[in-house]
Design a protein around this motif. Structure first.
Motif, mmCIF file in Angstrom:
data_model
loop_
_atom_site.group_PDB
_atom_site.id
_atom_site.type_symbol
_atom_site.label_atom_id
_atom_site.label_comp_id
_atom_site.label_asym_id
_atom_site.label_seq_id
_atom_site.Cartn_x
_atom_site.Cartn_y
_atom_site.Cartn_z
ATOM 1 N N PRO A 29 1.567 37.864 8.026
ATOM 2 C CA PRO A 29 1.976 36.528 7.576
ATOM 3 C C PRO A 29 1.639 35.484 8.645
ATOM 4 O O PRO A 29 1.745 35.752 9.844
ATOM 5 N N ARG A 30 1.206 34.314 8.198
ATOM 6 C CA ARG A 30 0.835 33.230 9.111
ATOM 7 C C ARG A 30 1.239 31.899 8.494
ATOM 8 O O ARG A 30 1.391 31.794 7.288
ATOM 9 N N ASN A 31 1.322 30.870 9.339
ATOM 10 C CA ASN A 31 1.537 29.523 8.812
ATOM 11 C C ASN A 31 0.178 28.857 8.609
ATOM 12 O O ASN A 31 -0.863 29.405 8.989
ATOM 13 N N ALA A 32 0.191 27.676 8.017
ATOM 14 C CA ALA A 32 -1.063 26.997 7.663
ATOM 15 C C ALA A 32 -1.914 26.711 8.895
ATOM 16 O O ALA A 32 -3.140 26.868 8.866
ATOM 17 N N ASN A 33 -1.292 26.302 9.981
ATOM 18 C CA ASN A 33 -2.042 25.999 11.199
ATOM 19 C C ASN A 33 -2.704 27.256 11.762
ATOM 20 O O ASN A 33 -3.869 27.219 12.178
ATOM 21 N N LEU A 53 -3.240 28.724 -4.311
ATOM 22 C CA LEU A 53 -2.843 30.130 -4.344
ATOM 23 C C LEU A 53 -1.365 30.274 -4.701
ATOM 24 O O LEU A 53 -0.990 31.191 -5.432
ATOM 25 N N GLN A 54 -0.548 29.357 -4.211
ATOM 26 C CA GLN A 54 0.878 29.379 -4.576
ATOM 27 C C GLN A 54 1.068 29.054 -6.051
ATOM 28 O O GLN A 54 1.865 29.707 -6.731
ATOM 29 N N ASP A 55 0.356 28.060 -6.538
ATOM 30 C CA ASP A 55 0.478 27.662 -7.944
ATOM 31 C C ASP A 55 0.145 28.810 -8.896
ATOM 32 O O ASP A 55 0.640 28.854 -10.013
ATOM 33 N N HIS A 56 -0.721 29.725 -8.443
ATOM 34 C CA HIS A 56 -1.142 30.848 -9.292
ATOM 35 C C HIS A 56 -0.446 32.154 -8.897
ATOM 36 O O HIS A 56 -0.877 33.241 -9.291
ATOM 37 N N ASP A 57 0.627 32.048 -8.101
ATOM 38 C CA ASP A 57 1.483 33.184 -7.755
ATOM 39 C C ASP A 57 0.764 34.288 -6.983
ATOM 40 O O ASP A 57 1.095 35.463 -7.103
ATOM 41 N N ILE A 59 0.317 33.862 -3.494
ATOM 42 C CA ILE A 59 1.067 33.857 -2.247
ATOM 43 C C ILE A 59 2.403 33.159 -2.453
ATOM 44 O O ILE A 59 2.575 32.425 -3.433
ATOM 45 N N GLU A 60 3.322 33.401 -1.519
ATOM 46 C CA GLU A 60 4.596 32.711 -1.513
ATOM 47 C C GLU A 60 4.916 32.336 -0.073
ATOM 48 O O GLU A 60 4.379 32.932 0.861
ATOM 49 N N ALA A 61 5.759 31.344 0.075
ATOM 50 C CA ALA A 61 6.092 30.838 1.399
ATOM 51 C C ALA A 61 7.531 31.191 1.745
ATOM 52 O O ALA A 61 8.392 31.287 0.880
ATOM 53 N N GLY A 62 7.755 31.368 3.036
ATOM 54 C CA GLY A 62 9.097 31.590 3.536
ATOM 55 C C GLY A 62 9.298 30.784 4.797
ATOM 56 O O GLY A 62 8.374 30.601 5.578
ATOM 57 N N GLY A 63 10.478 30.245 4.988
ATOM 58 C CA GLY A 63 10.770 29.462 6.182
ATOM 59 C C GLY A 63 10.771 27.977 5.894
ATOM 60 O O GLY A 63 10.614 27.540 4.762
ATOM 61 N N ASP A 64 10.943 27.187 6.973
ATOM 62 C CA ASP A 64 10.982 25.731 6.809
ATOM 63 C C ASP A 64 9.576 25.158 6.711
ATOM 64 O O ASP A 64 8.593 25.870 6.907
ATOM 65 N N TYR A 66 7.552 23.109 8.485
ATOM 66 C CA TYR A 66 6.558 23.134 9.564
ATOM 67 C C TYR A 66 6.126 24.553 9.898
ATOM 68 O O TYR A 66 4.951 24.834 10.027
ATOM 69 N N GLY A 67 7.069 25.456 10.031
ATOM 70 C CA GLY A 67 6.739 26.815 10.432
ATOM 71 C C GLY A 67 6.651 27.780 9.279
ATOM 72 O O GLY A 67 6.692 28.991 9.464
ATOM 73 N N LYS A 68 6.531 27.259 8.067
ATOM 74 C CA LYS A 68 6.504 28.073 6.856
ATOM 75 C C LYS A 68 5.423 29.147 6.967
ATOM 76 O O LYS A 68 4.264 28.856 7.243
ATOM 77 N N LEU A 69 5.831 30.386 6.753
ATOM 78 C CA LEU A 69 4.888 31.502 6.747
ATOM 79 C C LEU A 69 4.509 31.842 5.319
ATOM 80 O O LEU A 69 5.315 31.710 4.395
ATOM 81 N N TYR A 70 3.297 32.296 5.137
ATOM 82 C CA TYR A 70 2.798 32.665 3.823
ATOM 83 C C TYR A 70 2.637 34.174 3.728
ATOM 84 O O TYR A 70 2.185 34.822 4.675
ATOM 85 N N PHE A 71 3.027 34.712 2.581
ATOM 86 C CA PHE A 71 2.996 36.132 2.294
ATOM 87 C C PHE A 71 2.319 36.339 0.949
ATOM 88 O O PHE A 71 2.364 35.472 0.085
#
Length: 90
Positions: A29-33, A53-57, A59-64, A66-71
Protein backbone atom coordinates in the motif's frame (compact mmCIF):
# COMPACT_ATOMS: atom_id res chain seq x y z
CA UNK A 1 -15.34 -6.03 -12.87
CA UNK A 2 -14.28 -7.66 -16.13
CA UNK A 3 -15.80 -4.87 -18.23
CA UNK A 4 -14.36 -2.22 -15.91
CA UNK A 5 -10.85 -3.64 -16.28
CA UNK A 6 -11.10 -3.72 -20.08
CA UNK A 7 -12.38 -0.16 -20.09
CA UNK A 8 -9.80 1.19 -17.63
CA UNK A 9 -6.77 -0.55 -19.11
CA UNK A 10 -7.50 -0.94 -22.81
CA UNK A 11 -10.46 1.26 -23.71
CA UNK A 12 -9.13 4.62 -22.55
CA UNK A 13 -5.95 6.63 -22.64
CA UNK A 14 -3.88 6.14 -19.54
CA UNK A 15 -4.44 2.40 -19.30
CA UNK A 16 -0.74 1.69 -19.11
CA UNK A 17 -0.31 4.06 -16.17
CA UNK A 18 -3.33 2.59 -14.42
CA UNK A 19 -1.87 -0.91 -14.81
CA UNK A 20 1.44 0.35 -13.38
CA UNK A 21 -0.41 1.92 -10.45
CA UNK A 22 -2.22 -1.35 -9.73
CA UNK A 23 1.09 -3.25 -9.80
CA UNK A 24 2.69 -0.68 -7.49
CA UNK A 25 -0.14 -0.89 -4.97
CA UNK A 26 0.01 -4.68 -5.21
CA UNK A 27 3.64 -4.56 -4.04
CA UNK A 28 2.57 -2.65 -0.93
CA UNK A 29 0.00 0.00 0.00
CA UNK A 30 1.19 3.53 -0.83
CA UNK A 31 -0.12 7.08 -0.83
CA UNK A 32 -0.50 9.16 -3.99
CA UNK A 33 2.83 10.94 -3.53
CA UNK A 34 4.71 7.67 -3.07
CA UNK A 35 3.07 6.23 -6.18
CA UNK A 36 3.98 9.33 -8.21
CA UNK A 37 7.60 9.13 -7.06
CA UNK A 38 7.85 5.38 -7.63
CA UNK A 39 6.46 5.60 -11.17
CA UNK A 40 8.02 8.98 -11.99
CA UNK A 41 4.62 10.31 -13.01
CA UNK A 42 3.17 13.73 -12.18
CA UNK A 43 1.24 13.76 -8.89
CA UNK A 44 -1.92 15.20 -10.49
CA UNK A 45 -1.86 12.49 -13.14
CA UNK A 46 -1.61 9.84 -10.44
CA UNK A 47 -4.51 11.43 -8.53
CA UNK A 48 -6.66 11.32 -11.68
CA UNK A 49 -5.91 7.62 -12.23
CA UNK A 50 -6.47 6.80 -8.55
CA UNK A 51 -9.88 8.48 -8.71
CA UNK A 52 -10.82 6.42 -11.78
CA UNK A 53 -9.63 3.19 -10.16
CA UNK A 54 -11.61 4.00 -7.02
CA UNK A 55 -14.73 4.85 -9.01
CA UNK A 56 -14.57 1.38 -10.60
CA UNK A 57 -13.90 -0.43 -7.28
CA UNK A 58 -10.40 -1.57 -8.20
CA UNK A 59 -8.75 0.22 -5.27
CA UNK A 60 -9.88 1.63 -1.95
CA UNK A 61 -8.35 4.20 0.36
CA UNK A 62 -7.64 4.08 4.05
CA UNK A 63 -6.47 6.84 6.37
CA UNK A 64 -6.76 10.62 6.31
CA UNK A 65 -6.63 12.77 3.18
CA UNK A 66 -2.93 13.64 3.13
CA UNK A 67 -1.51 10.28 4.16
CA UNK A 68 -4.29 8.20 2.63
CA UNK A 69 -3.00 4.78 1.59
CA UNK A 70 -4.42 2.88 -1.35
CA UNK A 71 -5.16 -0.84 -1.34
CA UNK A 72 -6.54 -3.28 -3.89
CA UNK A 73 -10.16 -4.16 -3.17
CA UNK A 74 -11.34 -7.66 -2.35
CA UNK A 75 -13.45 -7.47 -5.50
CA UNK A 76 -10.32 -6.83 -7.59
CA UNK A 77 -8.53 -9.72 -5.88
CA UNK A 78 -11.44 -11.96 -6.82
CA UNK A 79 -10.91 -10.94 -10.49
CA UNK A 80 -7.10 -10.89 -10.54
CA UNK A 81 -6.95 -13.53 -13.28
CA UNK A 82 -8.99 -11.27 -15.55
CA UNK A 83 -6.56 -8.42 -14.80
CA UNK A 84 -3.69 -10.64 -15.95
CA UNK A 85 -5.58 -11.57 -19.14
CA UNK A 86 -6.23 -7.90 -19.91
CA UNK A 87 -2.53 -7.11 -19.42
CA UNK A 88 -1.57 -9.87 -21.84
CA UNK A 89 -3.90 -8.33 -24.44
CA UNK A 90 -2.35 -4.89 -24.02
Amino acid sequence: MEKALWYLLVGTRGGENRARIIRTIDERPRNANQIAECLEVDYNTVRHHLDMLQDHDVIEAGGDDYGKLYFLTDRFEHHREEFERVLEAM
